[in-house]
Design an enzyme around this catalytic site. Structure first.
Site, PDB file in Angstrom:
ATOM      1  N   HIS A 177     -90.408  36.510  -7.839  1.00 12.11           N
ATOM      2  CA  HIS A 177     -91.114  35.746  -8.880  1.00 12.11           C
ATOM      3  C   HIS A 177     -91.872  34.603  -8.214  1.00 12.11           C
ATOM      4  CE1 HIS A 177     -88.356  32.215  -8.915  1.00 12.11           C
ATOM      5  NE2 HIS A 177     -87.406  33.099  -8.647  1.00 12.11           N
ATOM      6  N   ASP A 179     -93.025  31.719 -10.111  1.00 17.74           N
ATOM      7  CA  ASP A 179     -92.848  30.429 -10.776  1.00 17.74           C
ATOM      8  C   ASP A 179     -91.812  29.606 -10.007  1.00 17.74           C
ATOM      9  OD1 ASP A 179     -91.116  32.601 -11.912  1.00 17.74           O
ATOM     10  OD2 ASP A 179     -90.082  30.886 -12.801  1.00 17.74           O
ATOM     11  N   ASP A 212     -87.387  29.864  -3.007  1.00 19.30           N
ATOM     12  CA  ASP A 212     -87.032  30.420  -4.324  1.00 19.30           C
ATOM     13  C   ASP A 212     -88.279  30.542  -5.193  1.00 19.30           C
ATOM     14  OD1 ASP A 212     -85.643  31.324  -6.536  1.00 19.30           O
ATOM     15  OD2 ASP A 212     -84.903  29.343  -7.095  1.00 19.30           O
ATOM     16  N   GLU A 247     -89.081  33.337 -14.282  1.00 19.38           N
ATOM     17  CA  GLU A 247     -87.661  33.548 -14.008  1.00 19.38           C
ATOM     18  C   GLU A 247     -86.873  32.254 -14.103  1.00 19.38           C
ATOM     19  OE1 GLU A 247     -83.981  33.920 -11.564  1.00 19.38           O
ATOM     20  OE2 GLU A 247     -85.677  32.556 -11.305  1.00 19.38           O
ATOM     21  N   GLU A 248     -87.461  31.148 -13.663  1.00 19.44           N
ATOM     22  CA  GLU A 248     -86.744  29.870 -13.650  1.00 19.44           C
ATOM     23  C   GLU A 248     -86.514  29.302 -15.045  1.00 19.44           C
ATOM     24  OE1 GLU A 248     -85.290  28.996 -11.171  1.00 19.44           O
ATOM     25  OE2 GLU A 248     -86.378  29.576  -9.363  1.00 19.44           O
ATOM     26  N   ASP A 275     -84.229  42.670  -5.384  1.00 22.41           N
ATOM     27  CA  ASP A 275     -84.819  41.413  -5.861  1.00 22.41           C
ATOM     28  C   ASP A 275     -84.233  40.263  -5.051  1.00 22.41           C
ATOM     29  OD1 ASP A 275     -86.283  39.616  -7.362  1.00 22.41           O
ATOM     30  OD2 ASP A 275     -85.211  39.953  -9.235  1.00 22.41           O
ATOM     31  N   HIS A 552     -84.184  24.161  -5.536  1.00 21.97           N
ATOM     32  CA  HIS A 552     -84.307  23.367  -6.768  1.00 21.97           C
ATOM     33  C   HIS A 552     -84.151  21.874  -6.499  1.00 21.97           C
ATOM     34  CE1 HIS A 552     -83.121  26.908  -9.669  1.00 21.97           C
ATOM     35  NE2 HIS A 552     -84.010  27.253  -8.754  1.00 21.97           N
TER      36      HIS A 552
END
Length: 582
Positions: A177, A179, A212, A247-248, A275, A552
């Site tokens: 992903h 995002d 990520d 996804e986040e 994934d 994050h």
């Protein structure tokens, strides 16, 4: 044994009983396999049958897959891993991706809620950068965009299809992903490099989303670009790159991609999905473990509201709605969910791998682990061992976290409404129903104490009274994921390829053996939307472990050798998996 895939459109019975644990014990005693395995089929090329060298073990060691027998150009991987020019170019590609702040927020309007992109951008300007990122990919990977078919799903989902020449072969999906989690403005000064400029210190590459998981997305496209440029690999098996965009935020992007793929290929049509997830390997008790997540915990938010009569604060009841809710919260936190571990949980097999192959593990816990699927006392000892830390405890326990609370509007007015959100990550042996029944029981007990009504999911379960009522509703209910089968051809191919990658290519001068074992993800990835496509889902990136990747958080970073490792692995693996007969 054949299992039907779950269909999202069907209503499923989620009720589970812990009597299943004893059934599993009986199965194991009788020698019946407790795992679902597929019929093994040999490679078309070389007629190599992949199997474990010690199949009677609780943790068989998969045989290495020698890439040189299937890969057309072995010199390319050496260039990927060691050529300075390639490294510098790859750094620039990943830094370029970082410079697009594709931040996703929970409250953002979904693309399908707007009549057009123009309307969406007017209502939610944050989406504009997502389209700019797509254009960056188009410019950076001209071969991919010139020769692969690109379907843009729901405005921002990216599905690249490299059509194979043999329709009978099931496609493979490589997912990621683009995002990212937003950066708090107040923390920008704490970054070594600005989060949306990024930087490289000679070992780590920094930037929001770099681990990520834009590194994975860019690595996959770099792999495809190399193969297309070489013009030597013409796949028999269709290769699909599926990239989500929300996804986040636990959004619907992957669901739209899944619906697109189901319409095109049908259920159970995909050989394997890989994934994001665990990365590289970890050394534990003297054992090097490659641990793809073969399952995910479930998810549900319990939203509990309490409505009570208002009034002036000068004449309050003994407990206001906030006070009553506080008592309920305390009761919820005081009663933990039960810890359970069975053969249904990949964690047990991971522990068995540790027990069988570690030279350092304590002999008593080793004995308990190896008997935990048969002996109740040993099983309790293993649970006690896992409950020592929160990280391991919640691999076998449903969690409950009081994350949001609100109530009242003014200091001199009794609150007529208060609410709390309790987040649950559901253990493999539990279900949405068993989780919410525990909370509902506690809500009803509190309602009885204070003579209140209870509504659960729109249904009255306790009559309303003049004193008020609880309204308990669920959000984003998701059952624990189906667990990926072990011991079949796909398991052995993937594990054997990773062993060869690390033992022969990444660390050729180290005499280390790597054990391929399952693990459990306590969070959820986009794969939650892909269950109908295949049971062979692996959440894993073939990189190198990064100390303090800070996902994050401030200074998110990745060991850049790990990024090159991903490219090198997929350069080989896409050619190897092309020969599997399925």
């Amino acid at each position: 044994m054949t299992e039907k895939l779950p269909y999202h459109a069907k209503e499923t019975n989620t009720k589970k009983s812990y009597s299943n644990f004893f059934i599993l014990i009986i199965c194991c005693v009788l020698g019946i396999s407790c795992y679902v395995v597929s019929k093994s089929t040999p490679f078309e090329k070389g007629q190599i049958l992949l199997q474990a060298s010690n199949p009677d073990s609780l943790c068989p060691i998969v045989e290495k897959v020698d890439f040189s027998k299937f890969v057309r150009d072995n010199s390319t991987v050496d260039r990927i891993l060691h050529d300075e020019r390639f490294r510098n170019g790859s750094i620039e590609k990943l830094l370029g991706a970082v410079r697009y702040p594709t931040e996703i927020y929970d409250e953002m309007i979904h693309p399908e809620e707007a009549a057009s992109l123009d309307e969406l951008y007017k209502a939610e300007p944050k989406w504009k950068v997502f389209e700019k990122f797509q254009k960056y990919l188009e410019k950076t990977f001209p071969q991919v965009h010139g020769k692969l078919k690109l379907d843009i799903v729901n405005s921002f989902g990216l599905v690249y299809t490299w059509e194979g020449s043999v329709p009978e072969k099931k496609p493979i999906i490589l997912a990621a992903h683009y995002d990212v989690v937003p950066v708090q403005t107040e923390t920008i000064s704490q970054w070594t490099f600005p989060p949306y400029e990024g930087g490289y210190d000679g070992k780590h590459l920094y930037g929001r989303g770099v681990s990520d998981c834009k590194d994975l997305l860019i690595a996959l496209l770099e792999t495809a670009e190399i193969l297309l440029n070489e013009k030597k690999f013409e796949p028999q098996r269709t290769i699909i790159f599926a990239f989500g965009y929300d996804e986040e935020a636990s959004g619907s992007g992957a669901q739209h991609i899944s619906e697109h793929l189901l319409k095109k290929y049908g259920p159970n049509s995909i050989l394997q999905i890989i994934d994001e997830g665990t990365s590289g390997f970890e050394e534990t008790e003297g054992v090097n473990l490659i641990l793809p997540a073969t399952g995910e915990k479930g998810y549900v938010d319990s939203i509990i509201e309490l409505y009570t009569p208002g009034g002036h604060s000068s004449v309050p009841p003994k407990h206001t709605s906030i006070g009553i809710l506080a008592k309920l919260i305390s009761d919820i936190e005081d009663e933990d969910f039960e810890s359970v571990i069975t053969n249904a949980n990949p964690v047990l097999n991971q522990l068995q791998c540790l027990a069988e192959h570690s030279p350092l593990i304590d002999k008593n816990i080793k004995k308990d682990i190896l008997k935990a699927h048969l002996d109740a006392d040993a099983n309790k000892a293993v649970l006690k061992y896992l409950n020592k830390t929160p990280e391991s405890r919640f691999l076998v326990t449903t969690s409950q976290a009081v994350d949001l609370i609100s109530g009242g509007v003014k200091s001199n007015a009794l609150p007529e409404h208060a609410s709390v959100l309790v987040n649950h990550r559901i253990a493999v042996e539990d279900s949405v129903e068993s989780t919410t029944q525990k909370i509902l029981r506690q809500v009803r007990d509190e309602a009885k104490k204070f003579d209140l009504g209870v509504i659960f999911e729109g249904q009255m379960v306790r009559e309303l009274t003049p004193n008020g009522y609880f309204n308990y509703s669920l959000r984003e209910a998701l059952e624990p994921a189906p667990v990926t089968p072990m011991g079949d051809e796909i398991w052995n191919l993937f594990g054997g390829s990773l062993r060869y990658h690390y033992e022969n290519l990444i660390f050729p001068n180290e005499s280390k053996e790597y054990i391929f074992a399952p693990s459990l993800s306590t969070g959820n990835t986009d794969t939650k939307s892909y269950w109908d496509l295949t049971r062979n889902i692996f959440r894993y990136a073939p990189g190198i472990p990064t100390t303090k990747s800070n996902i994050h958080s401030v200074d998110e970073r990745v060991d850049f050798d790990g990024h090159l490792s991903i490219i090198a692995f997929y350069y080989n693996y896409l050619q190897v998996v092309d020969h599997l007969a399925q």
